[in-house]
Design a protein around this motif. Structure first.
Motif, mmCIF file in Angstrom:
data_model
loop_
_atom_site.group_PDB
_atom_site.id
_atom_site.type_symbol
_atom_site.label_atom_id
_atom_site.label_comp_id
_atom_site.label_asym_id
_atom_site.label_seq_id
_atom_site.Cartn_x
_atom_site.Cartn_y
_atom_site.Cartn_z
ATOM 1 N N TRP A 133 8.906 -50.221 8.398
ATOM 2 C CA TRP A 133 9.543 -50.284 7.944
ATOM 3 C C TRP A 133 9.257 -49.509 6.649
ATOM 4 C CZ3 TRP A 133 14.623 -52.657 7.954
ATOM 5 C CH2 TRP A 133 14.643 -53.405 9.582
ATOM 6 N N VAL A 134 7.906 -49.384 6.580
ATOM 7 C CA VAL A 134 7.669 -48.116 5.606
ATOM 8 C C VAL A 134 8.104 -46.930 6.509
ATOM 9 C CG1 VAL A 134 6.044 -46.833 4.680
ATOM 10 C CG2 VAL A 134 5.887 -49.136 5.504
ATOM 11 N N SER A 135 7.868 -46.148 7.268
ATOM 12 C CA SER A 135 8.686 -45.245 8.101
ATOM 13 C C SER A 135 10.136 -45.144 8.053
ATOM 14 C CB SER A 135 8.055 -45.359 9.431
ATOM 15 O OG SER A 135 6.921 -44.745 9.848
ATOM 16 N N VAL A 136 10.723 -46.406 7.835
ATOM 17 C CA VAL A 136 12.546 -46.577 7.449
ATOM 18 C C VAL A 136 12.474 -46.237 6.330
ATOM 19 C CG1 VAL A 136 14.352 -48.430 7.675
ATOM 20 C CG2 VAL A 136 12.940 -47.911 10.056
ATOM 21 N N LEU A 137 11.792 -47.274 5.545
ATOM 22 C CA LEU A 137 12.603 -46.942 4.214
ATOM 23 C C LEU A 137 12.133 -45.416 3.428
ATOM 24 C CD1 LEU A 137 11.473 -49.752 2.402
ATOM 25 C CD2 LEU A 137 14.432 -49.293 3.049
ATOM 26 N N GLY A 138 10.456 -44.543 3.850
ATOM 27 C CA GLY A 138 10.546 -42.682 3.665
ATOM 28 C C GLY A 138 11.188 -42.453 4.522
ATOM 29 N N ILE A 139 12.202 -42.426 5.571
ATOM 30 C CA ILE A 139 12.919 -41.045 5.788
ATOM 31 C C ILE A 139 13.966 -41.262 5.096
ATOM 32 C CG2 ILE A 139 14.366 -40.680 8.039
ATOM 33 C CD1 ILE A 139 11.246 -41.298 9.228
ATOM 34 N N THR A 140 14.700 -42.631 4.539
ATOM 35 C CA THR A 140 15.771 -43.000 4.504
ATOM 36 C C THR A 140 15.863 -42.035 3.256
ATOM 37 O OG1 THR A 140 16.124 -45.053 5.672
ATOM 38 C CG2 THR A 140 17.682 -44.654 3.770
ATOM 39 N N HIS A 169 18.308 -38.068 16.294
ATOM 40 C CA HIS A 169 17.353 -38.101 17.226
ATOM 41 C C HIS A 169 17.279 -40.004 17.116
ATOM 42 C CE1 HIS A 169 13.204 -37.901 15.209
ATOM 43 N NE2 HIS A 169 14.059 -38.505 14.613
ATOM 44 N N ASN A 170 17.473 -40.563 15.936
ATOM 45 C CA ASN A 170 17.333 -41.981 16.002
ATOM 46 C C ASN A 170 18.325 -42.763 16.768
ATOM 47 O OD1 ASN A 170 14.738 -43.085 15.060
ATOM 48 N ND2 ASN A 170 15.414 -41.440 13.556
ATOM 49 N N ILE A 171 19.972 -41.875 16.363
ATOM 50 C CA ILE A 171 20.430 -42.752 17.713
ATOM 51 C C ILE A 171 20.189 -42.459 18.808
ATOM 52 C CG2 ILE A 171 22.990 -42.762 17.922
ATOM 53 C CD1 ILE A 171 24.001 -41.801 14.126
ATOM 54 N N PRO A 214 19.292 -46.559 12.435
ATOM 55 C CA PRO A 214 20.015 -45.502 11.902
ATOM 56 C C PRO A 214 21.576 -45.847 11.333
ATOM 57 C CG PRO A 214 19.683 -45.907 14.493
ATOM 58 C CD PRO A 214 18.792 -47.180 13.938
ATOM 59 N N LEU A 215 21.634 -47.023 10.787
ATOM 60 C CA LEU A 215 22.700 -47.658 9.721
ATOM 61 C C LEU A 215 22.379 -47.138 8.464
ATOM 62 C CD1 LEU A 215 23.339 -51.041 11.645
ATOM 63 C CD2 LEU A 215 24.607 -48.902 11.773
ATOM 64 N N LEU A 216 20.971 -47.949 8.193
ATOM 65 C CA LEU A 216 20.402 -46.922 7.115
ATOM 66 C C LEU A 216 20.290 -45.700 6.468
ATOM 67 C CD1 LEU A 216 17.510 -49.433 6.429
ATOM 68 C CD2 LEU A 216 19.019 -49.299 5.117
ATOM 69 N N GLY A 218 22.728 -43.922 3.955
ATOM 70 C CA GLY A 218 22.492 -43.136 2.897
ATOM 71 C C GLY A 218 22.929 -42.198 2.703
ATOM 72 N N ALA A 219 23.159 -40.950 3.986
ATOM 73 C CA ALA A 219 23.581 -40.195 3.799
ATOM 74 C C ALA A 219 25.152 -39.531 3.301
ATOM 75 C CB ALA A 219 23.702 -39.324 5.410
ATOM 76 N N ALA A 220 25.462 -40.843 4.111
ATOM 77 C CA ALA A 220 27.646 -40.904 3.406
ATOM 78 C C ALA A 220 26.873 -41.834 1.008
ATOM 79 C CB ALA A 220 27.844 -42.706 3.802
ATOM 80 N N VAL A 221 26.122 -42.227 1.576
ATOM 81 C CA VAL A 221 25.790 -42.152 -0.472
ATOM 82 C C VAL A 221 25.530 -40.596 -0.802
ATOM 83 C CG1 VAL A 221 24.817 -43.760 -2.269
ATOM 84 C CG2 VAL A 221 25.854 -44.850 -0.148
ATOM 85 N N ALA A 222 24.416 -39.938 -0.962
ATOM 86 C CA ALA A 222 24.577 -39.233 -1.168
ATOM 87 C C ALA A 222 25.041 -38.406 -1.309
ATOM 88 C CB ALA A 222 23.262 -38.446 -0.156
ATOM 89 N N LEU A 223 26.027 -38.396 -0.402
ATOM 90 C CA LEU A 223 27.924 -36.830 -0.355
ATOM 91 C C LEU A 223 28.341 -37.143 -1.039
ATOM 92 C CD1 LEU A 223 28.401 -36.353 3.479
ATOM 93 C CD2 LEU A 223 27.474 -34.940 2.054
ATOM 94 N N LEU A 224 28.856 -38.791 -1.137
ATOM 95 C CA LEU A 224 29.927 -39.573 -2.293
ATOM 96 C C LEU A 224 29.282 -39.206 -3.784
ATOM 97 C CD1 LEU A 224 30.760 -42.291 -0.852
ATOM 98 C CD2 LEU A 224 32.048 -39.985 -0.869
ATOM 99 N N MET A 225 27.751 -39.574 -3.895
ATOM 100 C CA MET A 225 27.220 -39.019 -5.574
ATOM 101 C C MET A 225 26.205 -38.460 -5.226
ATOM 102 S SD MET A 225 27.204 -43.075 -6.513
ATOM 103 C CE MET A 225 26.852 -43.777 -5.007
ATOM 104 N N PRO A 226 26.385 -36.843 -5.201
ATOM 105 C CA PRO A 226 24.733 -35.950 -5.232
ATOM 106 C C PRO A 226 24.062 -36.330 -6.178
ATOM 107 C CG PRO A 226 27.302 -34.547 -5.409
ATOM 108 C CD PRO A 226 26.843 -36.545 -5.284
ATOM 109 N N ALA A 227 25.202 -36.096 -7.894
ATOM 110 C CA ALA A 227 24.010 -36.316 -8.930
ATOM 111 C C ALA A 227 23.310 -37.162 -8.897
ATOM 112 C CB ALA A 227 25.737 -35.914 -9.802
#
Length: 323
Positions: free
Chosen positions: A210-217, A305-307, A29-31, A35-44
């Motif tokens: 970790w493959v799933s963690v990085l893939g879904i992130t 759902h992971n939280i 959930p932290l990752l 990731g969502a926060a960074v994408a909102l800040l730097m969408p391009a």
């Protein structure tokens, strides 16, 4: 993020699997929040990642296939009632619940179709490890995930066409072909590789969560960056819809377990399986077959759902089923 704790003696590398999975589901959930926060800040910066979403999902599902063995499917014959009821609720209650929430909240068409798509996909790939941490029936969880995943090329497009077709055009045949490519072929490939090279797979198993963690992130980064404006405008309402869908799924799944007169571990497994969706797949299919906005419910569900699953596992994990 499909992963099973080993119950039989294994080489030292595999002994770390439960610890690796627990750490992964805690960090996950932290990752993805980051990731969502960074994408909102730097969408391009991250919007071009959308071109690789399909490949990321294929890698995730291949990793899931590596965790499966043929005895996982034999549980359908040994304990058919909880397996079949769990899968039935997965493909009936969750799609209808998503439609009801979309109507109740009067979501815009693209977001409504995306939420319904979340309800129509198979069980989440992280449900197995959450079930383990929640002291649930892990073998049952793995079997339900496997069966619902293998049924997805048929049921997900048909249910999406039926329920989401009123909001957006649904090319069910194209969607079925995509699910075969993204889900069925990689999962079967992983199962076959495990049959051919079992020792190799056992050695790499601690890395699979970790493959799933990085893939879904990766998927969350791409989807959020590509739909920043829509997320900002409809964010709170959509988050509410996702939370309702997920939490009602847990409750209805637990009720399904009680209907089978199953043990507490059985009820917990069904609750987690029904409540946690393969939201990464929903986000990928939404972006590919609908619009970028339709991928947002899947991306938000991946975060939420992971939280909620981690919190549920924390509560149930402290209480032994017999207590």
């Amino acid at each position: 993020m499909s992963h099973r704790p080993s119950t039989t003696p294994a080489p030292p590398a595999a002994d770390q699997s439960p610890r690796s999975a627990k750490l992964a589901v805690t960090v996950f959930p932290l990752l993805i929040l980051g990731g969502a926060a960074v994408a909102l800040l730097m969408p391009a910066t991250f919007a071009p990642l959308g071109a690789g979403v399909t490949y990321a999902l294929m890698i995730i599902m291949f990793g899931m296939g590596l965790t499966l063995t043929l005895p996982d499917f034999a549980l359908v014959l040994k304990r058919p009632a909880p397996v079949l009821l769990g899968v039935l609720f997965q493909y009936s209650i969750m799609p209808l619940l998503a439609l009801g929430i979309a109507v109740l909240l009067q979501l815009p068409p693209a977001l409504a179709a995306g939420l319904i798509l979340v309800g129509c996909v198979p069980g989440g790939t992280s449900s197995n490890v959450v079930t383990y941490l929640a002291r649930g029936d892990v073998a049952l969880s793995v079997t339900m995930t496997s069966i619902s995943t293998l049924l997805s090329p048929l049921l997900t497009p048909l249910l999406t066409l039926w329920l989401a077709g009123q909001y957006l055009p649904v090319a069910a045949g194209d969607m079925a072909a995509s699910i075969v490519q993204i889900v069925l072929i990689p999962v079967v490939g992983g199962i076959v590789l495990r049959l051919l090279l079992p020792r190799l797979v056992v050695r790499i198993q601690p890395a699979l969560p970790w493959v799933s963690v990085l893939g879904i992130t990766y998927v969350v980064l791409a989807v959020v960056a590509g739909s920043r404006a829509e997320l900002v405008s409809a964010g709170l309402l959509l988050i509410l819809g996702v939370m309702l869908h997920n939490c009602c799924g847990y409750g209805i799944g637990y009720l399904a377990g009680k209907l089978t007169r199953g043990s507490v571990p059985t009820r917990r497994a069904i609750a987690v399986e029904v409540g946690m969706q393969n939201s990464g797949l929903a986000a990928g299919l939404g972006a590919q077959h609908f619009t970028p906005e339709a991928a947002l419910p899947g991306a938000i569900f991946s975060v939420w759902h992971n939280i909620s699953g981690g919190l549920l596992a924390s509560v149930w994990g402290r209480r032994r089923p017999g207590a």
